[in-house]
Design a protein around this motif. Structure first.
Motif, PDB file in Angstrom:
ATOM      1  N   VAL A 205      -2.914   1.138 -15.381  1.00  5.90           N
ATOM      2  CA  VAL A 205      -3.273  -0.332 -16.016  1.00  5.90           C
ATOM      3  C   VAL A 205      -2.239  -1.308 -15.666  1.00  5.90           C
ATOM      4  O   VAL A 205      -0.871  -1.082 -15.443  1.00  5.90           O
ATOM      5  CB  VAL A 205      -2.911   0.052 -17.408  1.00  5.90           C
ATOM      6  N   MET A 206      -2.697  -2.551 -15.094  1.00  2.00           N
ATOM      7  CA  MET A 206      -2.003  -3.384 -14.472  1.00  2.00           C
ATOM      8  C   MET A 206      -2.144  -4.547 -15.444  1.00  2.00           C
ATOM      9  O   MET A 206      -3.036  -5.150 -16.277  1.00  2.00           O
ATOM     10  CB  MET A 206      -2.575  -3.731 -13.199  1.00  2.00           C
ATOM     11  N   HIS A 207      -1.015  -5.413 -15.548  1.00  2.00           N
ATOM     12  CA  HIS A 207      -1.135  -6.586 -16.494  1.00  2.00           C
ATOM     13  C   HIS A 207      -0.316  -7.609 -15.855  1.00  2.00           C
ATOM     14  O   HIS A 207       0.887  -7.207 -15.620  1.00  2.00           O
ATOM     15  CB  HIS A 207      -0.642  -6.279 -17.987  1.00  2.00           C
ATOM     16  N   ASP A 208      -0.388  -8.867 -15.459  1.00  2.00           N
ATOM     17  CA  ASP A 208       0.329  -9.869 -14.864  1.00  2.00           C
ATOM     18  C   ASP A 208       1.100  -9.436 -13.507  1.00  2.00           C
ATOM     19  O   ASP A 208       2.180  -9.510 -13.368  1.00  2.00           O
ATOM     20  CB  ASP A 208       1.499 -10.234 -15.798  1.00  2.00           C
ATOM     21  N   GLY A 209       0.122  -8.677 -12.833  1.00  2.00           N
ATOM     22  CA  GLY A 209       0.673  -7.983 -11.514  1.00  2.00           C
ATOM     23  C   GLY A 209       1.668  -6.813 -11.604  1.00  2.00           C
ATOM     24  O   GLY A 209       2.080  -6.322 -10.534  1.00  2.00           O
ATOM     25  N   GLU A 210       2.047  -6.492 -12.742  1.00  6.82           N
ATOM     26  CA  GLU A 210       2.802  -5.292 -12.986  1.00  6.82           C
ATOM     27  C   GLU A 210       2.053  -4.111 -13.273  1.00  6.82           C
ATOM     28  O   GLU A 210       0.910  -4.027 -14.030  1.00  6.82           O
ATOM     29  CB  GLU A 210       3.791  -5.730 -13.791  1.00  6.82           C
TER      30      GLU A 210
END
Lengths: 363, 322
Positions: A205-210
Motif C-alpha cells: 500500500v502506497m500513499h504520498d510516495g511512501e
C-alpha cells in the motif's frame, strides 16, 4: 526471478514521487502496488521498467543491481492501462515486435506468436489493426506482446481500468491464471483494492510516495497497521469515532463523545497511547448491525439508506457521530427512525489519534 | 448523403431523424460561398488568366491592346529554345537537393535530435534555426554574399581559405548552385522542423514506453515507431515544400540574379515576363513558362498523394446528421 527495491526514491524536481521504498517480490509472486492516484505506484513501476532512473536506492533483479540498465536489457514485459498497441501495426506485428527488434528468424516469430495467441484466444484477430479491436481484445494482444518475450518479470499498469465491469472480472481471473501457470514474477499497479486483494500474493500500500504496508491481502483487511490503511481498504470504508477508554473497575469501556459507552472484550483491549486515554475507534460497516433496541449498544437516528442489492447501507447519526452499517436485504429501516445498533467490538480497531498508528497490531 | 448509405450506416441512423434541412436546402451554398469566392478569385482566376495570356503574344511592344492570339505558339517556342532543357534540369536539381537535404531531411534531423536531448536545449536549437526565416530576405542574402565574398571582406575566404593557402576569389560564381541550395535550405528547414517536432511530441507517451520495454534502441524506435507515426506530416511537408520550392526564386534573384547556372524555372518566368534589362517584357512567353510550372506542381501533388496513399490517412466521418 526475485525483484527487490532497496530504499528506492525518485524525485521530479524538488518533489519526491517515491520516497525510500523497500520491498521484495519473491520468484513467481504477484505483488500489487495499491494506492490512490498520485501515490507514486506508477513511478515505482516505471523505475522498475527502467524508464525512470532512481534518484536514490537500488533495484535488484536476482540480487543484481539494474539501476543503470536500459529497459531492453531488463527482460521485462509490460501491460498498460491504455493497452499502448502500436496503431500503425496489426495485432500480429504488435505481438512479434520485440522479436523483430532482435532480428529473430521469421518461422520462430510465427511459432511464438501462434503459441501466445492461442494461449489468449486471439488467433483469429491477428490481421486486425489496434483500432479495429475491442478494449478486451486489445488488452489480450497487449498481454500476448508482453508474454511472447518470455519475460522474467511482468509489469502491469492498471491493465483492467479501461475495461467494462464484466470484462474486468473475467480478465482478472485470466491474468491471475496465466501468471500462476507461467510462474512469472509480477508487479501489478492498481487503485482498485478488490483487484489487489483478489489477485495479489502480497499487497504494497502506497500513499504520498511512501510504502505504508507490505503484507498479504487478508492481513491488510484484518490487521491494518495504520488508520490510512484501515479506511482505504474495505468498502464502504471503516467508521471512525474519537473515544476515551475507561479501564477502571474490572472491565474496559470505550466512551463516545456523547457519553454512550460500549464494552471492550478483554482479548481486544488496545494499548494506551503515550498521552491520555483518548483513542480513535474504528469499526467496519459489516461489523455494525441494526438490532432491537433492548439488545443494542447505542441508539441511532437513520439519516440515509442506500440499497446495494445484496445488502443495504444504512447511515446513522449517534449524537453527532456518523456511523455506517451494512444490513441484510430485508432490513431497511425508514429514514429518520430511531434504531438500535450493535457493534461487534471483538472486531474493532484502535488507532493513536496523533500518530494514526494501530494500537492493536505491531508495526 | 445517398439513401443507401444512410441505411447501411450505424445505429445512429435508426434514431429519430433530425431535420435534414442542411442537406437539402440551400444552406450549404451560403456556408460555402465566402470560401468559394476566395478560392475562385485568388486561386483559380490567376491560373486561368495565366493560361489565357500564355496563348497570346502579349508583350511591352503589343501593350494590352494590340496583342494577337498565337495558340500554342509560345509553348512551341519553349520547346525549341535551347535554354529550356537546361532550366528544367537546374530546377529539378535545385528542388530535389533542397528538399532532400534541407526542407525535409535537415528538418527531420533537427526535429529528431532536439526531441531526444534535454527539452530546454532542444527549444534553443530550434529557435536558432528559425533565425534565417525571420531575417528579411535582402539582409539574409547579403549575409551569404559576405560569407562568399573575396578577401578582405569574405568570411570564409579571409578566415579559413586564405590562411590555409586555398583559393581566394569570390566563392559564389564557382559554387553558385551549392549556395542557392544552402540559402533556401537554411530558411526552408525550419518549417518542417516545427511540424515534425510537434508531431513527434504528440506521439502517445505510453507507446514510446512500450517500445522501450519491447527492446527498441533509440534508432529502432525512430525507424519503427516515430517515422510511421509522423507519416502524415511527412507527406504534408514534402508536398508543400516541393510546391513552394518550384515557385520560389526571390532568394536566388537577390543572390545571383540567375547568373552562373542558377536560373531556375520560376526565375526564368520572372526574367522573361517581367524583368528584362532593356524593358522588353514578354508577358505571353513568361505566362507559358509559368503555366508549365503550374502543371508540374499538379503532377507532383498527384504523385505524392498516390505514393503516400493519401486516402488511407483520412477517415470518413461517422456523424450522419451533418
Amino acid at each position: 526471478m526475485k525483484m527487490e527495491l532497496v530504499n528506492l526514491s525518485k524525485k521530479f524536481g524538488d518533489v519526491y514521487a517515491v520516497k525510500n521504498v523497500s520491498l521484495a517480490a519473491e520468484d513467481g509472486e504477484l505483488v500489487a502496488l495499491l494506492g490512490p492516484s498520485g501515490c507514486g505506484k506508477t513511478t515505482t513501476l516505471l523505475s522498475i521498467a527502467g524508464v525512470y532512473r532512481p534518484t536514490e536506492g537500488e533495484i535488484l533483479f536476482n540480487g543484481l543491481c539494474v539501476n543503470k540498465m536500459q529497459p531492453k536489457e531488463r527482460d521485462i514485459g509490460m501491460v498498460f492501462q491504455s493497452y499502448a498497441l502500436y496503431p500503425h501495426m496489426n495485432a500480429y506485428q504488435n505481438i512479434v515486435f520485440s522479436l523483430v527488434l532482435r532480428k529473430r528468424p521469421k518461422d520462430e516469430m510465427e511459432r511464438a506468436a501462434k503459441r501466445v495467441s492461442e494461449m489468449l484466444g486471439i488467433g483469429h484477430l491477428l490481421k486486425r489493426k489496434a483500432a479495429e479491436l475491442s478494449g478486451g481484445q486489445q488488452q489480450r494482444v497487449a498481454l500476448a506482446r508482453a508474454l511472447i518475450k518470455e519475460p522474467k518479470l511482468l509489469l502491469f499498469d492498471e491493465p483492467l481500468s479501461n475495461l467494462d465491469a464484466r470484462l474486468r472480472l473475467s480478465m482478472r481471473e485470466e491474468i491471475k491464471r496465466l501468471q500462476v501457470q507461467l510462474g512469472i514474477t509480477s508487479i501489478y499497479v492498481t487503485h482498485d483494492q478488490v483487484e489487489a486483494m483478489t489477485m495479489a500474493d502480497r499487497v504494497a500500500v502506497m500513499h504520498d510516495g511512501e510504502l505504508l504496508a507490505y503484507v498479504p491481502p487478508e492481513e491488510l483487511h484484518e490487521r491494518p497497521r495504520t488508520e490510512f490503511i484501515a479506511t482505504f481498504i474495505g468498502s464502504p470504508s471503516m467508521n471512525l469515532a474519537d473515544v476515551t477508554v475507561d479501564n477502571t473497575g474490572g472491565s474496559a469501556h470505550a466512551v463516545l463523545k456523547n457519553g454512550v459507552s460500549v464494552k471492550i472484550p478483554k482479548e481486544r483491549l488496545p494499548r494506551m497511547p503515550q498521552r491520555g486515554n483518548a483513542v480513535r475507534l474504528g469499526i467496519r460497516p459489516e461489523d455494525v448491525s441494526v438490532v432491537a433496541e433492548r439488545s443494542a449498544d447505542v441508539q441511532a437516528r437513520v439519516t440515509f439508506v442506500e440499497s446495494l442489492g445484496r445488502e443495504n447501507l444504512v447511515v446513522c447519526d449517534v449524537g453527532g457521530q456518523r456511523i455506517q452499517c451494512l444490513t441484510g436485504p430485508g432490513q431497511k429501516p425508514p429514514l429518520d427512525s430511531t434504531v438500535g445498533l450493535k457493534l461487534d467490538m471483538s472486531r474493532a480497531h484502535y488507532f493513536d489519534p496523533e500518530s494514526q498508528v494501530s494500537l492493536l497490531w505491531e508495526n | 448523403m445517398k439513401d443507401s448509405e444512410a441505411r447501411s450506416g450505424t445505429a445512429l441512423t435508426q434514431a429519430p431523424q433530425f431535420p435534414r434541412r442542411l442537406n437539402t436546402g440551400p444552406a450549404w451554398f451560403w456556408f460555402l460561398l465566402p470560401a468559394g469566392v476566395i478560392t475562385l478569385v485568388f486561386f483559380f482566376a490567376p491560373v486561368i488568366i495565366t493560361l489565357v495570356i500564355s496563348a497570346t503574344n502579349m508583350s511591352t511592344i503589343t501593350g494590352l491592346t494590340r496583342w494577337e492570339w498565337v495558340g500554342f505558339g509560345n509553348y512551341e517556342r519553349l520547346l525549341s529554345l535551347p535554354q529550356t532543357v537546361r532550366r528544367f534540369w537546374i530546377t529539378l536539381r535545385y528542388v530535389l537537393f533542397t528538399l532532400v537535404f534541407f526542407n525535409v531531411g535537415m528538418a527531420l534531423l533537427i526535429a529528431l535530435i532536439t526531441t531526444h536531448i534535454p527539452r530546454q536545449l532542444g527549444t534553443f536549437f530550434r529557435a536558432v534555426w528559425l533565425l534565417p526565416r525571420i531575417t528579411p530576405v535582402v539582409a539574409y542574402v547579403f549575409m551569404w554574399q559576405i560569407m562568399a565574398a573575396a578577401p578582405p571582406h569574405g568570411v570564409i575566404t579571409s578566415n579559413i581559405l586564405e590562411p590555409l593557402g586555398g583559393p581566394t576569389g569570390n566563392l559564389l560564381p564557382a559554387n553558385a548552385f551549392l549556395f542557392i541550395v544552402l540559402v533556401n535550405g537554411f530558411i526552408g528547414a525550419s518549417f518542417g522542423m516545427i511540424i515534425f517536432t510537434s508531431a513527434i511530441e504528440s506521439i502517445r507517451q505510453d507507446i514510446m514506453v512500450a517500445s522501450l520495454v519491447d527492446g527498441a534502441s533509440k534508432l529502432q524506435r525512430i525507424r519503427y515507431i516515430i517515422l510511421p507515426q509522423i507519416r502524415w506530416p511527412l507527406l504534408f511537408v514534402t508536398t508543400y515544400q516541393t510546391l513552394s520550392l518550384l515557385t520560389s526564386y526571390e532568394q536566388i534573384l537577390v543572390l545571383t540574379g540567375g547568373r552562373w547556372g542558377t536560373e531556375v524555372w520560376a526565375l526564368w518566368a520572372f526574367n522573361v515576363g517581367l524583368d528584362d534589362y532593356y524593358g522588353f517584357f514578354q508577358y505571353g512567353l513568361g505566362a507559358a513558362i509559368a503555366a508549365v510550372l503550374v502543371i508540374m506542381g499538379i503532377l507532383f501533388a498527384l504523385l505524392y498523394m498516390r505514393y503516400f496513399r493519401f486516402n488511407e490517412l483520412l477517415h470518413e466521418p461517422r456523424i450522419d446528421v451533418l
